[in-house]
Enzyme design. Structure first.
Site, PDB file in Angstrom:
ATOM      1  N   ASP A   7       0.948  -1.165  -0.004  1.00  0.00           N
ATOM      2  CA  ASP A   7      -0.086  -0.003  -0.232  1.00  0.00           C
ATOM      3  C   ASP A   7       0.921   1.356   0.018  1.00  0.00           C
ATOM      4  O   ASP A   7       2.002   1.189   0.345  1.00  0.00           O
ATOM      5  CB  ASP A   7      -0.790  -0.059   1.309  1.00  0.00           C
ATOM      6  N   ASP A   9      -0.469   5.073   0.861  1.00  0.00           N
ATOM      7  CA  ASP A   9      -0.646   5.951   2.073  1.00  0.00           C
ATOM      8  C   ASP A   9      -0.732   5.019   3.578  1.00  0.00           C
ATOM      9  O   ASP A   9      -1.412   4.232   3.458  1.00  0.00           O
ATOM     10  CB  ASP A   9      -2.095   6.723   1.814  1.00  0.00           C
TER      11      ASP A   9
END
Lengths: 171, 171
Positions: A7, A9
């Site tokens: 991922d 953020d």
């Protein structure tokens, strides 16, 4: 070669640093990460939606410590993909890719995925800070510690507090 | 509910129409689809890379006939995702999403994936016009007929010539 989905953020991009900075610019108040522990990002930062939609928000997010070195090493050992739920904010797409090109130049466009629901992702390992993404994933899961998930029981996911720790598990 | 991954260019977006139009603007010569049969898109359209990088190229591509109606029906019966190899051309990302919002308003951002290699996609059914995407996919595969793939043996993939035909298979 095993495939890892990582991922952006809250995992390689320090979005809390950016939330705090934009909140300070908006209100003059400097929040601490500690105040955000155990509550959602939206509850901690009431202007979050406006800020996330501001051009530039995703372009100059600070990089999370250690992620560049460990990602570079992982990239030699695994089939590495960046998987970011970005289509909710279309203006973020080009910014996110430019950010990746600047801070993770060893990744090619082939390894970048900007999507909505991550149920469509097929990999062996997933690193994410949100349960909604990890819970549907069948492979090995690492929960990257962030204030919003800090008080929750990680369940079957392995909670990690740093990239150094991810390196110890995966390198 | 089965999950379907549907490509954009050459499947719902009539990229050949746009290649032909941009080639005409560049050279004054109106090519036919027939001239492109059996050769790659790049071989058929020597200025393709320049054109693909031109702002607007992906924003006003014509929609492939019948795709809107059939996709709308599929969207009620399947977990539908648009999966487009778009990160090679970062400027296309926002254009592609705006195009989807305009012509396929029944799809949410949750159902859109802009990626590089499609090996990371987990679904039951894939519709694509490129072997490089279908060959790695383990589920049911439909090869959407386009000039560049028209002379190739489809192998294990089911060749389809229209959205009406996809509807007959999947609805």
């Amino acid at each position: 070669m095993k495939r890892i989905a990582i991922d952006m953020d809250g995992v390689i991009a320090d979005s809390y640093a950016q939330f705090i900075e934009y909140h300070r610019r908006e209100t003059g108040i400097l929040k601490s990460r500690e105040e955000s522990i155990g509550i959602s990002e939206a509850a901690a930062f009431p202007f979050i939606r406006k800020h996330i939609l501001t051009p530039g928000f995703f372009r100059d997010i600070p990089v999370i410590n250690g992620s560049q070195e460990i990602m570079k090493a992982l990239n030699n050992k695994y089939e590495l993909f960046i998987v970011s739920a970005a289509t909710e904010f279309p203006q973020s797409l080009a910014e996110k890719q430019a950010w990746l090109n600047e801070y993770f130049p060893f990744l090619g466009w082939q390894q970048m995925v900007f999507c909505g629901w991550k149920t469509i992702i097929k990999a062996d390992i997933m690193v994410d800070d949100h349960f909604k993404n990890l819970d549907h994933f069948e492979g090995q899961t690492f929960l990257y510690n962030q204030p919003h998930n800090q008080l929750a029981d990680p369940g079957r996911h392995t909670r990690v507090f740093s990239w150094e720790e991810i390196g110890r598990y995966l390198l």
